[in-house]
Design an enzyme around this catalytic site. Structure first.
Site, PDB file in Angstrom:
ATOM      1  N   GLY A  46      47.118  35.451  33.390  1.00 16.82           N
ATOM      2  CA  GLY A  46      47.018  36.798  33.939  1.00 16.82           C
ATOM      3  C   GLY A  46      47.013  36.743  35.458  1.00 16.82           C
ATOM      4  O   GLY A  46      46.737  35.692  36.045  1.00 16.82           O
ATOM      5  N   GLN A  51      45.349  39.589  44.071  1.00 15.14           N
ATOM      6  CA  GLN A  51      45.423  38.133  44.200  1.00 15.14           C
ATOM      7  C   GLN A  51      46.636  37.680  44.998  1.00 15.14           C
ATOM      8  O   GLN A  51      46.714  36.530  45.430  1.00 15.14           O
ATOM      9  CB  GLN A  51      45.460  37.469  42.817  1.00 15.14           C
ATOM     10  CG  GLN A  51      44.152  37.603  42.056  1.00 15.14           C
ATOM     11  CD  GLN A  51      44.231  36.928  40.706  1.00 15.14           C
ATOM     12  OE1 GLN A  51      44.711  37.511  39.746  1.00 15.14           O
ATOM     13  NE2 GLN A  51      43.776  35.688  40.618  1.00 15.14           N
ATOM     14  N   CYS A  90      40.075  31.173  37.107  1.00 19.16           N
ATOM     15  CA  CYS A  90      40.813  32.145  37.909  1.00 19.16           C
ATOM     16  C   CYS A  90      41.751  31.398  38.852  1.00 19.16           C
ATOM     17  O   CYS A  90      41.339  30.427  39.488  1.00 19.16           O
ATOM     18  CB  CYS A  90      39.830  32.993  38.708  1.00 19.16           C
ATOM     19  SG  CYS A  90      40.617  34.247  39.731  1.00 19.16           S
ATOM     20  N   LEU A  91      42.990  31.844  38.934  1.00 18.26           N
ATOM     21  CA  LEU A  91      43.955  31.188  39.827  1.00 18.26           C
ATOM     22  C   LEU A  91      43.500  31.247  41.271  1.00 18.26           C
ATOM     23  O   LEU A  91      43.896  30.411  42.084  1.00 18.26           O
ATOM     24  CB  LEU A  91      45.332  31.841  39.673  1.00 18.26           C
ATOM     25  CG  LEU A  91      46.015  31.640  38.306  1.00 18.26           C
ATOM     26  CD1 LEU A  91      47.320  32.419  38.237  1.00 18.26           C
ATOM     27  CD2 LEU A  91      46.255  30.160  38.025  1.00 18.26           C
ATOM     28  N   HIS A 132      38.989  40.625  32.950  1.00 17.25           N
ATOM     29  CA  HIS A 132      39.096  39.754  34.122  1.00 17.25           C
ATOM     30  C   HIS A 132      40.039  40.362  35.171  1.00 17.25           C
ATOM     31  O   HIS A 132      39.713  40.419  36.359  1.00 17.25           O
ATOM     32  CB  HIS A 132      39.577  38.368  33.669  1.00 17.25           C
ATOM     33  CG  HIS A 132      39.700  37.354  34.757  1.00 17.25           C
ATOM     34  ND1 HIS A 132      38.881  36.244  34.847  1.00 17.25           N
ATOM     35  CD2 HIS A 132      40.551  37.265  35.814  1.00 17.25           C
ATOM     36  CE1 HIS A 132      39.228  35.536  35.916  1.00 17.25           C
ATOM     37  NE2 HIS A 132      40.250  36.116  36.517  1.00 17.25           N
ATOM     38  N   GLU A 133      41.202  40.845  34.708  1.00 19.14           N
ATOM     39  CA  GLU A 133      42.189  41.391  35.654  1.00 19.14           C
ATOM     40  C   GLU A 133      41.732  42.733  36.231  1.00 19.14           C
ATOM     41  O   GLU A 133      41.933  43.014  37.417  1.00 19.14           O
ATOM     42  CB  GLU A 133      43.566  41.531  34.989  1.00 19.14           C
ATOM     43  CG  GLU A 133      44.174  40.230  34.464  1.00 19.14           C
ATOM     44  CD  GLU A 133      44.069  39.056  35.410  1.00 19.14           C
ATOM     45  OE1 GLU A 133      44.099  39.246  36.650  1.00 19.14           O
ATOM     46  OE2 GLU A 133      43.937  37.925  34.907  1.00 19.14           O
ATOM     47  N   HIS A 136      39.384  42.251  38.986  1.00 21.05           N
ATOM     48  CA  HIS A 136      40.071  41.952  40.259  1.00 21.05           C
ATOM     49  C   HIS A 136      40.412  43.248  41.005  1.00 21.05           C
ATOM     50  O   HIS A 136      40.345  43.301  42.232  1.00 21.05           O
ATOM     51  CB  HIS A 136      41.371  41.182  40.008  1.00 21.05           C
ATOM     52  CG  HIS A 136      41.195  39.699  39.913  1.00 21.05           C
ATOM     53  ND1 HIS A 136      40.663  38.933  40.919  1.00 21.05           N
ATOM     54  CD2 HIS A 136      41.507  38.822  38.922  1.00 21.05           C
ATOM     55  CE1 HIS A 136      40.641  37.653  40.563  1.00 21.05           C
ATOM     56  NE2 HIS A 136      41.147  37.562  39.341  1.00 21.05           N
TER      57      HIS A 136
HETATM   58 NI    NI Z   1      41.370  35.816  38.272  1.00 20.37          NI
END
Ligand code: NI
Length: 161
Positions: A46, A51, A90-91, A132-133, A136
């Site tokens: 995701g 981000q 998380c990226l 999660h997204e 963000h």
């Molecule tokens: Ni993330």
């Protein structure tokens, strides 16, 4: 399509609240496609627009299952039930993962890449990914709500998002 540069924890942009998308114009569709390309390049499940430094309510998710690629703007959780605690990564936070409690099941509404209002039921890992997204988009990161760090072994199982 193009790869976008990822922002990492410590960057203030990740802590800001993203604005809704008013019009799904070409630029926004390009953003959705770039998010997908960047997510795949990073082996994530995701990715959310902040981000990559864009404070707009746009997300992509691909759990690698039959559901396929989800591209959505203005996602909103309209109902949720149950509870699950899973390991998240998380990226934007490389090298860390931890346990977070999320709903087991939820219903999400948003606008898809074609500009159509959609409603989706999500369960298990997909429900986690939506939470999660959407976090963000509100400037929240999983490390804010994690109950404990995951060990390296547990870390092998998680995907960034
Ligand atoms: Ni993330």
């Amino acid at each position: 399509m193009a790869l976008r540069k990822l922002l990492y924890v410590g960057d203030e942009t990740l802590r800001k609240v993203s604005r809704p998308v008013d019009v799904l114009n070409k630029r926004m569709i390009m953003l959705l496609d770039d998010l997908a390309e960047t997510m795949y390049a990073e082996n994530g499940v995701g990715l959310a627009a902040p981000q990559v430094g864009v404070l707009r309510r746009a997300i992509v998710i691909d759990m690698g299952d039959d559901t396929g690629l989800i591209q959505m703007v203005n996602p909103e959780i309209v109902s949720s039930e149950g509870e699950q605690e899973t390991v998240e990564g998380c990226l934007s936070i490389p090298g860390r993962s931890g346990y977070v409690v999320r709903p087991q099941r939820l219903v999400v509404r948003g606008i898809n890449r074609g500009g159509k209002p959609v409603e989706m039921e999500a369960e298990g890992a997909l429900a986690v990914a939506f939470c999660h997204e959407i976090d963000h988009l509100n400037g929240a990161l999983f490390i804010d709500s994690m109950t404990r760090e995951a060990s390296d072994e547990e870390d092998n199982e998680k995907d960034g998002a």
